[in-house]
Design a protein around this motif. Structure first.
Motif, short mmCIF file in Angstrom:
data_model
loop_
_atom_site.label_atom_id
_atom_site.label_comp_id
_atom_site.label_asym_id
_atom_site.label_seq_id
_atom_site.Cartn_x
_atom_site.Cartn_y
_atom_site.Cartn_z
N SER A 1 25.52 34.53 38.86
CA SER A 1 24.56 33.97 37.69
C SER A 1 23.39 33.30 38.41
N MET B 1 21.54 34.01 40.70
CA MET B 1 20.51 34.79 41.34
C MET B 1 19.82 35.81 39.98
N PRO B 2 18.52 35.96 40.08
CA PRO B 2 18.19 36.64 39.07
C PRO B 2 18.33 38.25 38.89
N LEU B 3 18.67 38.79 37.76
CA LEU B 3 19.03 40.11 37.67
C LEU B 3 18.18 41.04 37.79
N SER B 4 18.01 41.99 38.13
CA SER B 4 17.04 43.24 38.36
C SER B 4 17.70 44.26 37.31
N THR C 1 20.74 42.53 41.87
CA THR C 1 19.99 41.37 41.54
C THR C 1 18.65 41.67 42.35
N ASP C 2 17.79 40.72 41.77
CA ASP C 2 16.50 40.69 42.68
C ASP C 2 16.68 39.69 43.66
N TYR D 1 16.51 36.82 45.95
CA TYR D 1 16.63 35.31 45.67
C TYR D 1 16.42 34.41 47.17
N LYS E 1 19.64 39.52 48.33
CA LYS E 1 19.78 40.41 47.39
C LYS E 1 21.37 40.95 47.39
#
Length: 187
Positions: free
Chosen positions: A97, A99-102, A113-114, A116, A127
């Motif tokens: 959570s 990390m940004p999700l892609s 994920t995108d 990070y 990633k």
């Protein structure tokens, strides 16, 4: 000997037959409906009632659309449309959570994920790809891949090797969280 005019007339005759057959099929398809269903008439209902029967079943069945399970679904195994274990899915999302999700596909069980970059090391980035492999809560039910890049002197990102145990540690963390979620749901 067949004359050209005979060939033309036989082609015209065949076209006529095919056109008649197509028109007949079209007319049969447009035939009357022998159904006993009647559209509700607003004039025949009493005050405070709706024109539709409240006992009708919707297009998604009597319990509605059960993507994440319904009353008859075994605990943690998702609904009929979801092909992955719900505990592993939620545990994967909880674990990564930060990390940004892609992309996140609950039906296919894939989370991507995108990139990070941790605040303490802005010259490297990570990633993660997580795959949930089935509907059972098993140790081999999750697969993680970790990618790492480092910023070189020219200002471009270069792939770097990730420690061998990184993906295994991530999978273990997901499994631990899934067990916690499972135990919490039982109590």
């Amino acid at each position: 000997m067949i004359r050209a005019s005979d060939k033309t007339s036989s082609k015209s005759w065949l076209r006529g037959i095919l056109a008649t057959a197509a028109l007949s099929a079209l007319l049969v398809a447009c035939g009357g409906n022998s159904s006993d269903e009647v559209y509700p008439d607003d004039d025949n209902r009493g005050p405070g009632t709706t024109s539709y029967d409240n006992n009708q079943v919707g297009i998604f069945g009597p319990d509605g659309l059960a993507i994440f399970g319904g009353p008859d679904t075994p605990q943690g195994q998702g609904g009929p449309g979801i092909g992955v274990n719900a505990y592993l899915w939620r545990a994967s999302l909880d674990t990564i959570s930060f990390m940004p999700l892609s992309s996140a596909d609950p039906f296919g069980g894939v989370i991507i994920t995108d990139w990070y970059s941790p605040p303490e090391s802005p010259n490297e980035r990570f990633k993660i790809n997580v795959r949930i492999l089935g509907r059972d809560l098993r140790a081999d039910g999750v697969q993680a891949s970790v990618f790492r890049q480092r910023l070189n002197d020219a200002g471009s990102w270069v792939d770097e090797r990730v420690a061998d145990n990184t993906a295994i540690d991530l999978e273990d963390a997901i499994l631990t969280r899934a067990r916690q979620l499972r135990i919490a749901s039982i109590q």
